[in-house]
Design a protein around this motif. Sequence first.
Motif, PDB file in Angstrom:
ATOM      1  N   ILE A   1      36.967  46.900  45.694  1.00 19.28           N
ATOM      2  CA  ILE A   1      36.968  46.369  44.144  1.00 19.28           C
ATOM      3  C   ILE A   1      37.911  45.176  44.513  1.00 19.28           C
ATOM      4  CG2 ILE A   1      38.092  46.749  42.006  1.00 19.28           C
ATOM      5  CD1 ILE A   1      37.655  49.557  42.131  1.00 19.28           C
ATOM      6  N   ASP A   2      37.334  43.945  43.991  1.00 21.73           N
ATOM      7  CA  ASP A   2      38.196  42.477  44.154  1.00 21.73           C
ATOM      8  C   ASP A   2      39.136  42.637  42.915  1.00 21.73           C
ATOM      9  OD1 ASP A   2      36.621  41.499  46.027  1.00 21.73           O
ATOM     10  OD2 ASP A   2      34.998  40.832  44.762  1.00 21.73           O
ATOM     11  N   TYR A   3      40.250  42.360  43.093  1.00 21.18           N
ATOM     12  CA  TYR A   3      41.303  42.066  42.080  1.00 21.18           C
ATOM     13  C   TYR A   3      42.047  40.999  42.490  1.00 21.18           C
ATOM     14  CZ  TYR A   3      44.110  44.758  45.437  1.00 21.18           C
ATOM     15  OH  TYR A   3      45.090  44.845  46.476  1.00 21.18           O
ATOM     16  N   LEU A   4      42.995  40.647  41.407  1.00 23.34           N
ATOM     17  CA  LEU A   4      44.088  39.772  41.681  1.00 23.34           C
ATOM     18  C   LEU A   4      45.395  40.042  40.894  1.00 23.34           C
ATOM     19  CD1 LEU A   4      44.971  36.807  42.375  1.00 23.34           C
ATOM     20  CD2 LEU A   4      44.067  36.090  40.274  1.00 23.34           C
ATOM     21  N   ILE A   5      46.158  40.048  41.541  1.00 17.89           N
ATOM     22  CA  ILE A   5      47.644  40.606  40.827  1.00 17.89           C
ATOM     23  C   ILE A   5      48.581  39.303  41.154  1.00 17.89           C
ATOM     24  CG2 ILE A   5      49.628  41.741  40.864  1.00 17.89           C
ATOM     25  CD1 ILE A   5      47.925  44.156  42.140  1.00 17.89           C
TER      26      ILE A   5
ATOM     27  N   SER B   1      53.003  37.815  36.420  1.00 17.50           N
ATOM     28  CA  SER B   1      52.446  38.326  35.388  1.00 17.50           C
ATOM     29  C   SER B   1      52.351  39.695  35.539  1.00 17.50           C
ATOM     30  CB  SER B   1      50.918  37.789  35.253  1.00 17.50           C
ATOM     31  OG  SER B   1      50.335  38.521  34.481  1.00 17.50           O
ATOM     32  N   LYS B   2      52.291  40.566  34.296  1.00 15.42           N
ATOM     33  CA  LYS B   2      52.292  42.091  34.266  1.00 15.42           C
ATOM     34  C   LYS B   2      50.775  42.550  34.436  1.00 15.42           C
ATOM     35  CE  LYS B   2      56.232  41.902  31.187  1.00 15.42           C
ATOM     36  NZ  LYS B   2      56.822  42.225  30.092  1.00 15.42           N
ATOM     37  N   TRP B   3      49.984  41.590  34.824  1.00  9.83           N
ATOM     38  CA  TRP B   3      48.591  42.061  34.712  1.00  9.83           C
ATOM     39  C   TRP B   3      47.831  42.038  35.982  1.00  9.83           C
ATOM     40  CZ3 TRP B   3      47.315  43.856  30.208  1.00  9.83           C
ATOM     41  CH2 TRP B   3      47.978  43.644  28.912  1.00  9.83           C
ATOM     42  N   VAL B   4      46.887  42.888  36.312  1.00  8.98           N
ATOM     43  CA  VAL B   4      45.950  42.976  37.306  1.00  8.98           C
ATOM     44  C   VAL B   4      44.569  42.689  36.747  1.00  8.98           C
ATOM     45  CG1 VAL B   4      45.699  45.388  37.180  1.00  8.98           C
ATOM     46  CG2 VAL B   4      45.068  44.178  39.285  1.00  8.98           C
ATOM     47  N   ILE B   5      43.646  41.662  37.389  1.00 11.61           N
ATOM     48  CA  ILE B   5      42.309  41.505  36.913  1.00 11.61           C
ATOM     49  C   ILE B   5      41.354  42.239  38.027  1.00 11.61           C
ATOM     50  CG2 ILE B   5      40.706  39.667  36.518  1.00 11.61           C
ATOM     51  CD1 ILE B   5      43.466  39.674  34.973  1.00 11.61           C
ATOM     52  N   LEU B   6      40.459  42.865  37.514  1.00 14.12           N
ATOM     53  CA  LEU B   6      39.601  43.590  38.521  1.00 14.12           C
ATOM     54  C   LEU B   6      38.186  43.142  38.171  1.00 14.12           C
ATOM     55  CD1 LEU B   6      41.593  46.255  37.240  1.00 14.12           C
ATOM     56  CD2 LEU B   6      41.337  46.719  39.510  1.00 14.12           C
ATOM     57  N   LYS B   7      37.424  43.076  39.248  1.00 12.91           N
ATOM     58  CA  LYS B   7      35.971  42.731  39.045  1.00 12.91           C
ATOM     59  C   LYS B   7      35.210  44.087  39.600  1.00 12.91           C
ATOM     60  CE  LYS B   7      32.093  39.429  40.208  1.00 12.91           C
ATOM     61  NZ  LYS B   7      31.697  38.592  41.316  1.00 12.91           N
ATOM     62  N   VAL B   8      34.451  44.565  38.811  1.00 10.27           N
ATOM     63  CA  VAL B   8      33.665  45.813  38.964  1.00 10.27           C
ATOM     64  C   VAL B   8      32.305  45.471  39.279  1.00 10.27           C
ATOM     65  CG1 VAL B   8      33.093  48.136  38.168  1.00 10.27           C
ATOM     66  CG2 VAL B   8      35.294  47.178  37.931  1.00 10.27           C
ATOM     67  N   ASP B   9      31.622  45.856  40.373  1.00 12.49           N
ATOM     68  CA  ASP B   9      30.110  45.729  40.739  1.00 12.49           C
ATOM     69  C   ASP B   9      29.453  46.791  40.884  1.00 12.49           C
ATOM     70  OD1 ASP B   9      30.135  42.761  40.559  1.00 12.49           O
ATOM     71  OD2 ASP B   9      31.744  42.801  42.591  1.00 12.49           O
ATOM     72  N   SER B  10      29.875  48.067  40.786  1.00  9.00           N
ATOM     73  CA  SER B  10      29.176  49.207  41.204  1.00  9.00           C
ATOM     74  C   SER B  10      29.633  50.544  40.398  1.00  9.00           C
ATOM     75  CB  SER B  10      29.250  49.634  42.798  1.00  9.00           C
ATOM     76  OG  SER B  10      30.643  50.140  42.938  1.00  9.00           O
TER      77      SER B  10
ATOM     78  N   ILE C   1      33.128  33.579  36.281  1.00 11.85           N
ATOM     79  CA  ILE C   1      34.550  33.368  35.610  1.00 11.85           C
ATOM     80  C   ILE C   1      35.516  33.491  36.513  1.00 11.85           C
ATOM     81  CG2 ILE C   1      35.898  34.163  33.652  1.00 11.85           C
ATOM     82  CD1 ILE C   1      33.063  35.631  32.551  1.00 11.85           C
ATOM     83  N   PRO C   2      36.441  32.524  36.648  1.00  6.34           N
ATOM     84  CA  PRO C   2      37.547  32.587  37.519  1.00  6.34           C
ATOM     85  C   PRO C   2      38.589  33.679  37.157  1.00  6.34           C
ATOM     86  CG  PRO C   2      37.268  30.517  37.046  1.00  6.34           C
ATOM     87  CD  PRO C   2      36.104  31.416  36.230  1.00  6.34           C
ATOM     88  N   TYR C   3      39.014  34.520  38.097  1.00  2.81           N
ATOM     89  CA  TYR C   3      40.143  35.389  37.537  1.00  2.81           C
ATOM     90  C   TYR C   3      41.296  34.972  36.834  1.00  2.81           C
ATOM     91  CZ  TYR C   3      37.732  38.785  40.967  1.00  2.81           C
ATOM     92  OH  TYR C   3      36.830  39.568  41.907  1.00  2.81           O
ATOM     93  N   ILE C   4      41.653  33.720  37.311  1.00  2.00           N
ATOM     94  CA  ILE C   4      42.993  33.340  36.652  1.00  2.00           C
ATOM     95  C   ILE C   4      42.695  33.274  34.887  1.00  2.00           C
ATOM     96  CG2 ILE C   4      42.265  30.951  37.128  1.00  2.00           C
ATOM     97  CD1 ILE C   4      45.814  32.549  37.824  1.00  2.00           C
TER      98      ILE C   4
ATOM     99  N   GLU D   1      45.914  37.011  23.181  1.00  2.00           N
ATOM    100  CA  GLU D   1      44.852  36.016  23.510  1.00  2.00           C
ATOM    101  C   GLU D   1      44.781  35.513  24.847  1.00  2.00           C
ATOM    102  OE1 GLU D   1      47.289  32.727  21.524  1.00  2.00           O
ATOM    103  OE2 GLU D   1      46.586  33.196  19.477  1.00  2.00           O
ATOM    104  N   PHE D   2      43.395  35.100  25.125  1.00  2.00           N
ATOM    105  CA  PHE D   2      42.934  34.497  26.363  1.00  2.00           C
ATOM    106  C   PHE D   2      42.723  33.257  26.381  1.00  2.00           C
ATOM    107  CE2 PHE D   2      42.393  38.982  25.849  1.00  2.00           C
ATOM    108  CZ  PHE D   2      42.635  39.577  27.197  1.00  2.00           C
ATOM    109  N   PRO D   3      43.830  32.472  26.267  1.00  2.00           N
ATOM    110  CA  PRO D   3      43.723  30.912  26.211  1.00  2.00           C
ATOM    111  C   PRO D   3      42.993  30.237  27.161  1.00  2.00           C
ATOM    112  CG  PRO D   3      46.036  31.345  26.930  1.00  2.00           C
ATOM    113  CD  PRO D   3      45.232  32.731  26.869  1.00  2.00           C
ATOM    114  N   ASN D   4      42.776  30.628  28.575  1.00  2.00           N
ATOM    115  CA  ASN D   4      42.173  29.853  29.432  1.00  2.00           C
ATOM    116  C   ASN D   4      40.538  30.267  29.547  1.00  2.00           C
ATOM    117  OD1 ASN D   4      44.355  28.394  30.095  1.00  2.00           O
ATOM    118  ND2 ASN D   4      45.210  30.173  31.164  1.00  2.00           N
ATOM    119  N   LEU D   5      40.113  31.294  28.800  1.00  2.00           N
ATOM    120  CA  LEU D   5      39.030  31.850  29.130  1.00  2.00           C
ATOM    121  C   LEU D   5      37.970  31.006  28.402  1.00  2.00           C
ATOM    122  CD1 LEU D   5      37.344  34.262  30.366  1.00  2.00           C
ATOM    123  CD2 LEU D   5      37.796  35.382  28.196  1.00  2.00           C
ATOM    124  N   ASN D   6      36.939  30.710  28.924  1.00  2.00           N
ATOM    125  CA  ASN D   6      35.778  30.245  28.287  1.00  2.00           C
ATOM    126  C   ASN D   6      34.706  30.924  27.886  1.00  2.00           C
ATOM    127  OD1 ASN D   6      33.483  28.695  27.804  1.00  2.00           O
ATOM    128  ND2 ASN D   6      33.215  27.624  29.771  1.00  2.00           N
ATOM    129  N   TRP D   7      34.918  31.111  26.468  1.00  2.00           N
ATOM    130  CA  TRP D   7      33.872  32.412  25.874  1.00  2.00           C
ATOM    131  C   TRP D   7      32.408  32.203  25.935  1.00  2.00           C
ATOM    132  CZ3 TRP D   7      36.270  36.739  24.716  1.00  2.00           C
ATOM    133  CH2 TRP D   7      37.848  36.776  24.502  1.00  2.00           C
TER     134      TRP D   7
END
Length: 116
Positions: free
Chosen positions: A43-47, A51-60, A89-92, A105-111
């Motif tokens: 699982i690709d992830y970024l901590i 920050s207090k958050w982990v971002i995970l990319k799920v592909d299966s 979408i970049p993890y950051i 809010e997700f201020p950097n997210l391109n919706w």
Amino acid sequence: MLRDFEGFTYNFIKRTFKFPLFFVLLTVFIDDKETGKMKQLQIDYLINKNSKWVILKVDSNTQLKLITEYCEWFACNGFGSFMFQGENIPYIDFYPNVHWDHPTEFPNLNWDKVAT
């Protein structure tokens, strides 16, 4: 770990959404054992250490099963988690702004890149 009704959360997400899925979870319950499980399942992830958050990319489906268990565990302990479907979408961009007195809010997210 607490299980939902016959895998309801996992089955609902699996049948409703398509990969890749991005999850945003608090790091409060993510320790070395859990990151080891994520690495084992590739699982690709970024901590972000600031920050207090982990971002995970799920592909299966195998990856999804583990992460939905985390989401259920977080919910049972009064914490939220966020799920997004989209491509390139970049993890950051997923790091949220959370304040007790207004909505998350997700201020950097391109919706425009988010499918759901």
